[in-house]
Design a protein around this motif. Structure first.
Motif, PDB file in Angstrom:
ATOM      1  N   ASN A   1       3.223   5.378  -5.841  1.00 38.46           N
ATOM      2  CA  ASN A   1       3.240   5.382  -7.137  1.00 38.46           C
ATOM      3  C   ASN A   1       2.100   6.109  -7.884  1.00 38.46           C
ATOM      4  N   MET A   2       0.658   6.387  -7.328  1.00 36.97           N
ATOM      5  CA  MET A   2      -0.173   6.999  -7.838  1.00 36.97           C
ATOM      6  C   MET A   2      -0.387   8.296  -7.297  1.00 36.97           C
TER       7      MET A   2
ATOM      8  N   GLN B   1     -11.487   1.442   0.533  1.00 40.24           N
ATOM      9  CA  GLN B   1     -11.841   0.215   0.913  1.00 40.24           C
ATOM     10  C   GLN B   1     -11.136  -0.833   1.768  1.00 40.24           C
ATOM     11  N   ARG B   2      -9.831  -0.200   1.634  1.00 43.82           N
ATOM     12  CA  ARG B   2      -8.948  -1.172   2.620  1.00 43.82           C
ATOM     13  C   ARG B   2      -9.233  -0.596   4.228  1.00 43.82           C
TER      14      ARG B   2
ATOM     15  N   ALA C   1      -9.222   2.592  -3.466  1.00 43.94           N
ATOM     16  CA  ALA C   1      -8.566   1.418  -2.783  1.00 43.94           C
ATOM     17  C   ALA C   1      -8.197   1.680  -1.425  1.00 43.94           C
TER      18      ALA C   1
ATOM     19  N   LEU D   1       1.677   1.983  -3.480  1.00 39.36           N
ATOM     20  CA  LEU D   1       0.299   2.365  -4.359  1.00 39.36           C
ATOM     21  C   LEU D   1       0.549   3.863  -4.030  1.00 39.36           C
TER      22      LEU D   1
ATOM     23  N   TYR E   1       0.866  -1.305  -0.030  1.00 39.72           N
ATOM     24  CA  TYR E   1       0.206  -0.084   0.018  1.00 39.72           C
ATOM     25  C   TYR E   1       0.944   1.323  -0.055  1.00 39.72           C
TER      26      TYR E   1
ATOM     27  N   GLN F   1      -9.011   6.209  -8.373  1.00 42.63           N
ATOM     28  CA  GLN F   1      -8.911   4.744  -8.081  1.00 42.63           C
ATOM     29  C   GLN F   1      -8.015   4.439  -6.617  1.00 42.63           C
TER      30      GLN F   1
ATOM     31  N   GLN G   1      -7.368  11.848 -17.059  1.00 42.73           N
ATOM     32  CA  GLN G   1      -7.006  10.340 -16.728  1.00 42.73           C
ATOM     33  C   GLN G   1      -6.070  10.406 -15.297  1.00 42.73           C
TER      34      GLN G   1
END
Lengths: 329, 275
Positions: free
Chosen positions: B120-121, B195-196, B192, B117, B114, B188, B181
């Motif tokens: 990265n994002m 939700q986690r 995530a 993540l 995570y 997104q 985008q």
């Protein structure tokens, strides 16, 4: 939904449907979700591979990156993640990010930057699949792009030379493999008994490392010591791609756990190298520094010799030679 | 060589306890610091607060150049300098404080995944927004980044940094993305994380970990920084458990420990930007 879909990607070899990680991911996902794709491999034709490979062509739409292709397939109702809970979907994204950040640089390095691998395996293989004048230029371009990517994302200070960057990315990749092995445990796929997007990505990244025969293979040797990941790749190849795998008997579960423990310790030890060597005798900082920098090679050779006791198939022996060669230079 | 140097630093780190005068360096808070650097700095501050380690924040115009890796924030502890959250977590662990000891192996793997993540994002999206989106670059980034320096140095430095960031974006494949985008990717990622997190107070139930610090740093900064448009903060506000998470951590770790009135004033000035 009945529109024919064509996937253009790189060919396979060494028992794999494709040697390119991203192409392999898309092909695996298509098999898992039952999407009918016609796979056209890039051969020596004048339809030069423009842009990113793999490319999905459906009616008049051309879609290029794996994430976008998978999204498109899901919209066409070919969804392999149907039974996942929200948390598992979130875990998928997180693990894919982990793969891209930690494993992909080492994968690119093994294929495109490691001199022996590139010259003896990768470049001839790709050049033989591309039409004549481009085959002289395109592999070199792909290699330069890979090097660029690694240096820009991983190569800033305090890592100043390419060897240091390489050491760091291989360490990260081995840690990533250990983490994946722990997460997979003894189950058949990452989320239970049916394969999902995460399985496709992991398979796409691991299978080339596992199967392609390179001269310099430190990552492959590390992977072979994680039998659950090897079994994972073999299972997908036999069940979903109907390709026979060479006889590879994975060790029993106890040996697997013991191996994983040793490997985790090894990766940790590589990061805390000098814990094995006593500092207690040297109290003066400057004297210590002097000792450190003049006798560093002897220490490292001694230490790696010590570490070699932990595993027979160890890349450290190779590293020993590398350090010896740098010293000679 | 660097392995040896790292191990040496670890050994030295383990030898001394955490001093009282530890300092965290970042760029000037009001005029110079940008969204991504502010997020990273806040993440480190949150992590150190969670470990109960005292730290004072020092703002310097040349913090980026002082840092050993070129990135802010960095901490100056005793006679060592460590930058970026990953190495700081390891450094603090060598001193004997750790937030993730109670996790089992699978949970540690998830935590690392995570954190990657978010880096990265979210971090890449922040960099994209502030260096590759022309409107934001002209109106916010260029004036802020070079503000401590006289003309023409301020323009040269910010163009140089923009060129570097654009090269990196091209290498990882983000150069071809449009702003929509990028915002979708942020959505997104937030989905995530939401939700986690679910209904738990922290990502790994009862105790905060470095993942909580990192997520707090990024989300709080996105929520409280005023940009040209509100689209980025709207994406985060869509997820109520994430905003509640940020508020909870802020109340628990930044209002209780912060006796310094100027710090609180700065934070309330920032919060007034939140519409």
């Amino acid at each position: 939904m009945a529109a024919p879909m064509e996937l253009r990607c790189w060919e396979g070899d060494w028992g794999l449907p494709s040697v390119h990680p991203e192409s392999l991911t898309v092909m695996a996902y298509a098999k898992f979700s039952g999407a009918p794709l016609t796979v056209n491999t890039i051969s020596r034709s004048w339809k030069a591979p423009k842009g990113d490979i793999p490319v999905l062509i459906s009616e008049d739409k051309v879609i290029s990156q794996p994430a976008k292709i998978l999204n498109f397939l899901r919209k066409q109702k070919y969804n392999a993640d149907y039974e996942l809970s929200a948390k598992q979907g979130a875990d998928t994204l997180a693990y894919i990010a982990l793969l891209e950040e930690k494993l992909l640089p080492a994968l690119l390095h093994t294929f495109w930057i490691e001199a022996e691998n590139y010259c003896s395996v990768t470049k001839p293989w790709f050049a033989s699949r591309i039409a004549f004048p481009l085959s002289l230029y395109l592999p070199g371009k792909m290699s330069r792009e890979a090097l660029n990517r690694i240096l820009l994302t991983k190569g800033g200070p305090p890592l100043y030379s390419l060897t240091e960057v390489e050491a760091q990315i291989y360490r990260d990749a081995k840690e990533c493999l250990n983490l994946l092995s722990k997460r997979l445990g003894t189950s058949q796929f990452f989320f239970g008994d049916t394969p999902t997007t995460l399985d496709a990505f992991v398979f796409g990244f691991l299978a080339p490392v596992y199967k392609v025969c390179f001269p310099r293979v430190q990552l492959q040797e590390h992977l072979k010591q994680l039998p659950n990941l090897c079994r994972f790749c073999d299972d997908i190849l036999t069940c979903y791609f109907r390709l026979s795998v060479s006889g590879h008997s994975p060790a029993g579960q106890d040996t697997a756990d013991a191996n994983l423990q040793k490997l985790t310790q090894l990766v940790d030890k590589e990061s805390n190298l000098i814990e094995k060597v006593t500092f207690a005798s040297v109290s003066n900082y400057s004297a210590f520094c002097g000792y450190l920098f003049t006798d560093i090679l002897a220490w490292q050779l001694q230490l790696y010799n010590g570490l070699c006791f932990f595993s027979t198939e160890l890349h450290c022996v190779e590293r020993q030679e590398e350090y010896y060669i740098t010293w000679k230079e | 060589m660097s392995l040896v140097a790292e191990a040496f630093v670890t050994q030295l780190a383990a030898a001394e306890p955490w001093p009282e005068n530890a300092a965290l360096y970042q760029q000037l808070k009001d005029e110079q610091i940008l969204l991504s650097d502010n997020a990273s700095s806040l993440a480190v501050q949150a992590f150190l607060q969670m470990c109960n380690l005292p730290i004072r924040v020092v703002c310097r115009a040349n913090a980026e150049y002082m840092s050993p890796s070129g990135k802010v924030p960095f901490i100056h502890v005793g006679n060592q300098v460590v930058s970026e959250l990953g190495p700081i977590v390891q450094f603090v662990k060598a001193k004997g404080h750790s937030l993730s000891d109670g996790l089992d192996e699978v949970q540690k793997a998830e935590m690392k995944a995570y954190m990657e993540l978010v880096n990265n994002m979210l971090l890449t999206a922040e960099l994209y927004l502030q260096w590759c989106d022309d409107v934001t670059v002209e109106e916010i980034t260029h004036p802020r980044y070079g503000s401590p320096y006289p003309w023409p140095l301020n323009r040269i430095l910010s163009y140089q940094k923009q060129w570097e960031v654009k090269r990196k974006m091209k290498a990882i494949g983000w150069a071809g993305k449009t702003l929509e985008q990028v915002l979708e990717d942020v959505d997104q990622c937030c989905q995530a994380l939401s939700q986690r997190l679910g209904t738990q107070p922290y990502f790994f139930n009862k105790q905060p970990t470095e993942l909580d610090a990192l997520v707090f740093g990024h989300l709080f900064t996105i929520l409280t920084t005023q940009l040209i448009t509100d689209e980025l903060s709207e994406k985060v506000k869509n997820y109520s458990n994430l905003t509640a998470f940020c508020r909870r951590i802020e109340q628990q770790y930044f209002e209780v420990h912060d006796k310094d009135s100027s710090a609180i004033a700065a934070r309330s000035a920032k919060r007034s930007l939140l519409r």
